[in-house]
Write an enzyme that holds these catalytic residues in place. Structure first.
Site, short mmCIF file in Angstrom:
data_model
loop_
_atom_site.label_atom_id
_atom_site.label_comp_id
_atom_site.label_asym_id
_atom_site.label_seq_id
_atom_site.Cartn_x
_atom_site.Cartn_y
_atom_site.Cartn_z
N ASP A 153 -14.47 6.89 5.08
CA ASP A 153 -13.89 6.83 6.36
C ASP A 153 -15.02 6.72 7.22
O ASP A 153 -16.03 7.33 7.34
CB ASP A 153 -13.10 7.95 6.90
CG ASP A 153 -11.57 7.88 6.07
OD1 ASP A 153 -11.49 6.77 5.30
OD2 ASP A 153 -10.81 9.03 6.17
N ASP A 210 0.76 -1.17 0.05
CA ASP A 210 -0.02 -0.12 0.16
C ASP A 210 0.89 1.31 -0.03
O ASP A 210 1.75 1.44 0.79
CB ASP A 210 -0.90 0.10 1.27
CG ASP A 210 -2.00 0.99 1.23
OD1 ASP A 210 -1.87 1.89 0.53
OD2 ASP A 210 -2.40 1.16 2.30
N ARG A 231 4.91 1.81 10.03
CA ARG A 231 4.75 3.24 9.27
C ARG A 231 5.55 4.06 9.93
O ARG A 231 5.11 4.93 10.75
CB ARG A 231 3.18 3.51 9.04
CG ARG A 231 2.37 2.74 8.39
CD ARG A 231 1.05 3.21 8.42
NE ARG A 231 -0.01 2.48 7.65
CZ ARG A 231 -1.16 2.44 7.78
NH1 ARG A 231 -1.90 3.54 8.17
NH2 ARG A 231 -1.89 1.36 7.07
#
Length: 345
Positions: free
Chosen positions: A246, A57, A111
């Site tokens: 979202d 991703d 991340r």
């Protein structure tokens, strides 16, 4: 560091033991309900993928993945996943999953470019899920149907938690409110995207904001999205761009809108080409994942990620995600939190 320190904050579970018990209850209960609501089979997922395949991703296309060489593969580079948005679609094709069924998995990611605060950590844990759909289901109506099922799974979990821990009283509204990012901009034209999220989520308690990734009429994005998994460009039946969004819940401890899930109907051949062109990334069409999609070798799907630590944080009324998960935090953050009664594990 940007630390929110709620005045008079106290741990409603009064210690590590009850917190750990409650985390297990939330995770067991929610994933069981999610699986039942969406007809999902649990599968094992990778922590790393090979670099240069297009499987990882890209998030907002600026975050750096953790990369390392593999000795037994002539030092070919691999990456720790950011999420499994594209891997799941490959897995569904491999498993020949039928329409209306799908998969979910425990996704653990790194991340390292995250800005650390109450809700952001370099360690990300999600329930990543993906389900096979038909072309007729590539609609806002179907997207809303799936969102309502996920929201129901959250509500059932909250109610069960109340039975086991009566101090944690349910606060979620009966229904989740839907709004497109463009409509939200018109409601609050002088506010930033995050300020708009706070305003609408405080008002309704639970909100699904649609159409995230395509430029709005003011030329801005409500938030970033990679070009090659969510479909944020298709003109839908409501006259807006986008088939994604979202899930936001109002967090009464921090008094902010808390994003619990990013999800959507995934790109088809047409929308991915268009979105890659918009982002100036047409060279990605030659990568492994992208070739398979453009050749019609992957099923049409809907999918997303649901933050495990964030959902626990919300349901257990915690002030910092570090009260839920073990991660790396600056010592000054740990000390500042400790002084505010927030103890990071």
């Amino acid at each position: 560091m940007k630390i929110l320190k709620p005045h008079g904050y106290r741990d409603m579970l009064e210690g590590v033991k009850n917190t750990e018990k409650a985390i297990k209850l939330v995770k067991d209960m929610f994933q069981s309900n999610l699986s039942a609501q969406l007809s999902l089979l649990r599968v094992t997922a990778p922590m790393v993928v090979m670099k240069g395949t297009g499987i990882n991703d890209d998030l907002n296309s600026i975050e750096r993945p953790v990369t390392f060489p593999i000795k037994e593969l002539n030092d070919s580079p691999a990456e720790v996943v950011h999420s499994l948005a594209k891997w799941k679609r490959l897995k569904l094709a491999e498993m020949e999953m039928s329409h209306g069924c799908g998969i979910y998995t425990d996704m653990n990611a790194l991340r390292p470019d995250e800005e650390l605060d109450n809700i952001h950590s370099i360690y990300v844990d999600q329930w990543d899920w993906e389900r096979v759909i038909t072309n007729d289901e590539r609609t806002v109506a179907f997207l809303k149907k799936i969102v309502r099922r996920i929201y129901e799974a959250i509500k059932v979990t909250e109610n069960r938690l109340y039975i086991e821990f009566p101090d944690i009283v349910p606060i979620l509204p009966e229904d989740i409110f839907f709004i497109h990012a463009e409509e939200l901009l018109k409601m609050y034209p002088d506010k930033s995207a995050k300020e708009r999220e706070n305003e609408i989520t405080k008002k309704y308690g639970a909100v699904f904001i649609m159409g995230i990734g395509h430029p709005m009429t003011n030329g801005e994005l409500h938030d970033g999205r990679a070009a090659d998994y969510d479909d944020w460009s298709t003109l839908n039946e409501e006259g807006f761009r986008g088939l994604n969004g979202d899930i936001l819940l109002w967090n009464p401890v921090l008094e902010i809108a808390l994003e619990i899930s990013s999800m959507g109907i995934r790109v088809n051949e047409k929308s991915m080409r268009y979105q890659l062109e918009m982002r100036g990334q047409t060279e990605r069409e030659n990568l492994y994942f992208h070739k398979k999609l453009l050749n019609g070798e992957l099923p049409l799907t809907i999918g997303g990620g649901i933050g495990q630590s964030r959902l626990c944080m919300f349901l257990l009324r915690k002030a910092h995600v570090g009260e839920i998960q073990c991660s790396i935090w600056p010592e000054e953050m740990r000390e500042e939190c400790k002084q505010a009664g927030i103890f990071l594990v």
